[in-house]
Design a protein around this motif. Structure first.
Motif, short mmCIF file in Angstrom:
data_model
loop_
_atom_site.label_atom_id
_atom_site.label_comp_id
_atom_site.label_asym_id
_atom_site.label_seq_id
_atom_site.Cartn_x
_atom_site.Cartn_y
_atom_site.Cartn_z
N GLY A 8 51.32 25.37 38.09
CA GLY A 8 52.25 25.79 39.14
C GLY A 8 51.85 27.06 39.85
N GLY A 9 50.77 27.70 39.41
CA GLY A 9 50.32 28.90 40.10
C GLY A 9 49.73 28.56 41.46
N GLY A 10 49.39 29.60 42.21
CA GLY A 10 48.80 29.39 43.52
C GLY A 10 48.87 30.63 44.37
N LEU A 18 57.48 30.73 43.67
CA LEU A 18 56.68 29.79 42.90
C LEU A 18 57.44 29.48 41.62
CD1 LEU A 18 52.99 31.14 43.03
CD2 LEU A 18 53.83 29.01 44.04
N ARG A 19 57.21 28.31 41.09
CA ARG A 19 57.77 27.95 39.79
C ARG A 19 56.63 27.60 38.86
NH1 ARG A 19 60.87 22.60 37.67
NH2 ARG A 19 62.41 23.57 36.28
N LEU A 20 56.46 28.40 37.82
CA LEU A 20 55.47 28.12 36.81
C LEU A 20 56.08 27.24 35.72
CD1 LEU A 20 53.78 31.60 36.32
CD2 LEU A 20 53.29 29.82 38.01
N SER A 21 55.28 26.32 35.23
CA SER A 21 55.70 25.46 34.13
C SER A 21 54.69 25.59 33.00
CB SER A 21 55.77 24.01 34.58
OG SER A 21 56.69 23.84 35.63
N CYS A 22 55.16 25.38 31.78
CA CYS A 22 54.28 25.40 30.61
C CYS A 22 54.68 24.23 29.72
CB CYS A 22 54.43 26.71 29.86
SG CYS A 22 53.53 26.79 28.29
N ALA A 23 53.74 23.34 29.50
CA ALA A 23 53.96 22.17 28.65
C ALA A 23 53.43 22.46 27.25
CB ALA A 23 53.28 20.95 29.24
N ALA A 24 54.27 22.29 26.25
CA ALA A 24 53.89 22.56 24.87
C ALA A 24 53.74 21.27 24.08
CB ALA A 24 54.93 23.46 24.20
N SER A 25 52.75 21.22 23.23
CA SER A 25 52.56 20.07 22.35
C SER A 25 51.98 20.54 21.02
CB SER A 25 51.64 19.03 23.00
OG SER A 25 50.37 19.59 23.26
N GLY A 26 52.15 19.71 20.00
CA GLY A 26 51.59 20.03 18.69
C GLY A 26 52.40 21.00 17.88
N LEU A 27 53.62 21.29 18.31
CA LEU A 27 54.50 22.19 17.56
C LEU A 27 55.94 21.71 17.71
CD1 LEU A 27 54.91 25.57 19.54
CD2 LEU A 27 54.37 23.38 20.55
N THR A 28 56.78 22.14 16.80
CA THR A 28 58.21 21.83 16.92
C THR A 28 58.80 22.84 17.88
OG1 THR A 28 58.18 21.03 14.63
CG2 THR A 28 60.34 21.42 15.64
N PHE A 29 58.85 22.44 19.13
CA PHE A 29 59.10 23.38 20.23
C PHE A 29 60.39 24.17 20.04
CE2 PHE A 29 58.35 25.03 24.34
CZ PHE A 29 59.54 25.02 25.05
N TYR A 94 49.04 34.42 34.81
CA TYR A 94 50.27 34.30 34.03
C TYR A 94 50.03 33.38 32.84
CZ TYR A 94 53.03 36.79 37.47
OH TYR A 94 53.55 37.76 38.29
N TYR A 95 50.45 33.85 31.67
CA TYR A 95 50.25 33.12 30.42
C TYR A 95 51.59 32.79 29.79
CZ TYR A 95 45.53 35.10 30.67
OH TYR A 95 44.27 35.46 31.07
N CYS A 96 51.69 31.59 29.24
CA CYS A 96 52.83 31.30 28.41
C CYS A 96 52.41 31.39 26.95
CB CYS A 96 53.45 29.96 28.78
SG CYS A 96 53.16 28.58 27.74
N ALA A 97 53.35 31.75 26.09
CA ALA A 97 53.05 31.98 24.68
C ALA A 97 54.23 31.54 23.83
CB ALA A 97 52.76 33.46 24.44
N GLY A 116 46.37 30.18 30.91
CA GLY A 116 46.75 30.99 32.06
C GLY A 116 46.67 30.24 33.38
N THR A 117 47.49 30.70 34.32
CA THR A 117 47.46 30.16 35.67
C THR A 117 47.52 31.33 36.65
OG1 THR A 117 48.47 28.56 37.20
CG2 THR A 117 49.98 29.82 35.80
N GLN A 118 46.70 31.27 37.69
CA GLN A 118 46.58 32.37 38.64
C GLN A 118 47.71 32.34 39.66
OE1 GLN A 118 44.09 34.96 38.93
NE2 GLN A 118 45.58 35.74 40.43
N VAL A 119 48.33 33.49 39.85
CA VAL A 119 49.31 33.68 40.91
C VAL A 119 48.80 34.78 41.82
CG1 VAL A 119 51.65 34.45 41.47
CG2 VAL A 119 51.28 32.88 39.55
#
Length: 123
Positions: A8-10, A18-29, A94-97, A116-119
């Motif tokens: 979602g960066g740009g 802008l709306r950043l999104s972060c998709a998580a997998s491999g964990l009990t979110f 921008y990083y999600c963690a 990360g995604t660049q804004v």
């Protein structure tokens, strides 16, 4: 394995959104607090916003209060950062963690990070 993927960066003009999104997998979110951090060129990584496991508690750094909103969807395993009234000083990667502990503003507390995604905000 755990994966966090931001998108979602740009490039946007000052005052835009802008709306950043972060998709998580491999964990009990739903058992992880989530955070957004950013790093500008030549600067240290800094905290932006965090949200508790249930979404009931939110922290924001002062510079984004009233402009950025963090949210999460524990069904879709997603965390979002809605960024309005963007300023050139918001330019960063921008990083999600994910933090298996309680909500935190400290990057050292976080266990998993996205790539990360660049804004970029132009004046």
């Amino acid at each position: 394995q755990v994966q966090l993927v931001e998108f979602g960066g740009g490039l946007v003009q000052a005052g835009g959104s802008l709306r950043l999104s972060c998709a998580a997998s491999g964990l009990t979110f739903s058992t992880y607090a989530m955070g957004w951090f950013r790093q500008a060129p030549g600067k240290e990584r800094e905290f932006v916003a965090a949200i508790s496991r249930s979404g009931g508690r939110i922290y924001n750094t002062d510079s984004v209060k009233g402009r950025f909103t963090i949210s999460r969807d524990n069904i879709k395993n997603m965390v979002y950062l809605q960024m309005n009234s963007l300023k050139p000083e918001d330019t960063a990667v921008y990083y999600c963690a994910a933090d298996r502990g309680d909500i935190s503003t400290f990057s050292q507390r976080y266990d998993y990070w996205g790539q990360g995604t660049q804004v970029t905000v132009s004046s």
